[in-house]
Design an enzyme around this catalytic site. Structure first.
Site, PDB file in Angstrom:
ATOM      1  N   ARG A   3      22.309 -19.009 -65.587  1.00 46.95           N
ATOM      2  CA  ARG A   3      21.045 -18.652 -66.212  1.00 46.95           C
ATOM      3  C   ARG A   3      21.319 -18.416 -67.688  1.00 46.95           C
ATOM      4  NH1 ARG A   3      15.818 -17.213 -64.428  1.00 46.95           N
ATOM      5  NH2 ARG A   3      14.819 -15.884 -65.944  1.00 46.95           N
ATOM      6  N   THR A  59      15.927 -13.911 -59.408  1.00 48.00           N
ATOM      7  CA  THR A  59      16.615 -15.180 -59.174  1.00 48.00           C
ATOM      8  C   THR A  59      18.051 -14.916 -58.726  1.00 48.00           C
ATOM      9  OG1 THR A  59      15.265 -16.288 -60.845  1.00 48.00           O
ATOM     10  CG2 THR A  59      17.325 -17.358 -60.249  1.00 48.00           C
TER      11      THR A  59
END
Lengths: 316, 316, 316
Positions: free
Chosen positions: A100, A50
């Site tokens: 995140r 990601t």
């Protein structure tokens, strides 16, 4: 007013198609629309994939990147600072933040106080909206439609956050049938079922996968997330569902196998099949993430608030 | 001759004002003065905030960045290489190095042999000169003067290295009064007191904070640094000094609360106060760090040695 | 067909000289040939030096960089993903990958399936071809020739992978004499000896270093690699071979001391000697790595496959 991307419910059908069209365009054309813009990737939980795809997206648009891949260990949070303070300081250094976290709700908390756009890059068992958008974009590219689809979602539906975000987005389209396939102890949560019911999405829950394979357009496999359950639960779940040479041909020629990756034992196909069988869509899906994230970065950094089609401001 | 920024004593009053003016300019104008210049952030001790602000500063000026956020664990030092050799090799790859170390004196050692400028990004209990410069710049921006100020510095004055560098810089201005407030076991070191005495800076040491608050222009709070003391010392110190709703109004309307951040329990104000009360200056202070660091990078990379106003070559 | 740089045997003499000439050119001229190209540094094993020099090389050519310095700990591999899948996904985000691994053969495996060029940045006890190329480039720059040379390679010849790659490259030149100096338990492997014999390279194995020093053009020192052997082996080997003030003058004036760095106790020379004695070549060698890596990145990203002089496609 700053706009953020916290959860997939924020996106209207029109906004989704606007992102998909821009992603198609950016795949074909080199653009430097984000020159002089700076992205921070603030990752409290590892996710090389990601992180690297967001960083690649930003750099390909001419922007710059700073970041940390292990904020938990190295940042001021280890000295006791609140996430909100970290966001306020880092927001002064950069134009947009991908966050995140292992804590559900972290991106929402950050978005409540941030003066620069926050993108939720995954918040524990919560959401991972850019994953859901790229999943939908992949279905759109493979089928040229998002209505009239039968989709099997297979695996750990309890802790698999990509499943949650995806179901929310599928709820926006017509004549979607979702077959939720999981072991009994890893069924999807009640809130998702209520959402699907409310939006009149047909769904059924099953335990057997193979009997369903001939009838679906998409089989969306997920990984049993060892790191989010106890050993007994994992052992019961692991190996329940596999796509391999013995069952792949139960799928129709135009069915697509998707997976958010990384995959472990739940997909076991030889390299030649993965490269040449058009049903294997998961590497195309991963690549799609790059273009979707480019379009999302552009939308949040460039669209005027008045733009009817852009990502909505989340209601607080 | 290469110039380095190792300790705050290097900076003359003229050099400080030159940096402040350039920081003001860079806040308002987009400049790409450092194109084709490359910064290495070499961090042997975690400091996401310092690292990210330097990297942001470099990128905003059109430069590039390489670096490591955990040099201790990952670099050749773990194979037994000396810091000096690491600096010599990395100096061949980049144009300037920000060094963060847990060892006092590391930046000085590096500057002795480096062929590219070294910026001290903090060296254990030693100095953190760019923090001190941004602190001073913040006072300058908030008060439009650096003379005739009464400043309370509160907390762990023994191990708080930002305090040391700041006192050294304040020593250059006129009619400064410093009130050093700390528990008895965390008083400021003798060397700082000698320096202040030598430069005829008025200072007094106190243990009580609240009685002082109505009389100061700046209250500079610091964090009790758990990681630099034993548990008994920490427990004695923690919670001694707090700014919260019960005492903030002891401060005059034009007093400013500063903090190098991250803060923990020593500041406990609601979000609305932090956002709207002009006395809360610490987030503006953090942002100021970006512009000060841009000005410092420019000075070290672009100023000719002959420039009378730039950062001085440290005498060895 | 994608070309990769997996092992030093791939490089013909013509290809090597093409890289050396381009490295010389890039040392003297600022070029932005890799604009819009993106490098991923995927490091499963720490190596700040190799990583930073590749990143610096890419950025100096106008390209961009994403990467991870601790892929082992943070990436999807920790969730059980295969290296091949990681490479396929990251290959969709970037134009070229430098892979560092502790597993011999990792770069070869990656190159078998990657759609973008793979550069082997070191694979355990395997190869480290860019190190070997920069070693050879250093000899070329110091002596203006690569034939007619007598080279002593000293230290851990068993696990020192730079030695393997270098011997393979030296094998391409004429009238080379290699003296392999090591303790008995750290001798070079049979495969290298067979290669040298086959290519009619003269070599001899010795245990004593000092008696050889007056007769060589290059003394190539290596570090005893503590991390690749047991304690008993290390203690037997450590300190066997040292260059210091007591034996440096056994070397002729035009002999060169090389070392892949980091060095520990095997070189013990004062700063003044390292800076001023022309025989100390290892810091020039480290800097050469930057220009060689620039030339290699350009070759793999820009050369047409048909180009007779570029890095060869590895035969599978």
């Amino acid at each position: 007013m700053v706009r953020h991307l916290v959860e997939s419910q924020q996106l209207s059908v029109d906004a989704l198609f606007k992102i998909f069209k821009r992603a198609d365009f950016l795949r074909a054309h080199q653009k430097s629309t984000l020159k002089n813009k700076l992205l921070t990737t603030l990752f409290y939980e590892p996710s090389t994939r990601t992180r690297l795809s967001f960083e690649s997206a930003m750099l390909k648009l001419g922007g710059s990147v700073i970041g940390t891949e292990s904020a938990k260990e190295f940042s001021s949070v280890s000295k006791g600072e609140s996430l909100e303070d970290t966001i306020r300081v880092i927001g002064a250094y950069s134009d947009i933040i991908v966050l995140r976290s292992s804590e559900e709700g972290a991106a929402l908390s950050a978005s409540m106080i941030s003066k620069v756009p926050i993108i939720n890059g995954g918040d524990g068992k919560g959401q991972h909206p850019t994953q859901a958008i790229l999943d939908l974009y992949t279905i759109y590219r493979e089928f040229k439609r998002l209505n009239n689809l039968k989709i099997a979602i297979v695996g750990d539906l309890k802790s698999g956050r990509t499943v949650h975000s995806l179901c929310y987005l599928l709820g926006k389209f017509k004549n979607i049938k979702i077959i939720l396939i999981s072991p009994p102890h890893l069924k999807v949560g009640e809130n998702i079922k209520e959402y699907l019911t409310k939006h009149k999405i047909f769904f059924e829950e099953r335990e057997d996968m193979n009997s369903i394979l001939p009838f679906v357009d998409v089989v969306y496999m997920t990984r049993i997330q060892k790191e989010r359950m106890c050993k007994t639960e994992y052992d019961k779940a692991n190996g329940c569902y596999k796509i391999n040479l013995s069952n792949i041909n139960l799928l129709r020629r135009n069915t697509r196998i998707m997976h958010p990756l990384p995959h472990v034992t739940e997909i076991d196909l030889p390299f030649e099949v993965e490269e040449n069988d058009p049903r294997v869509a998961y590497f195309r899906q991963a690549e799609n993430g790059l273009y979707v994230r480019m379009a999302i970065l552009e939308d949040l950094l460039l669209s005027k608030r008045s733009s009817r089609l852009s990502i909505l401001q989340r209601r607080r």
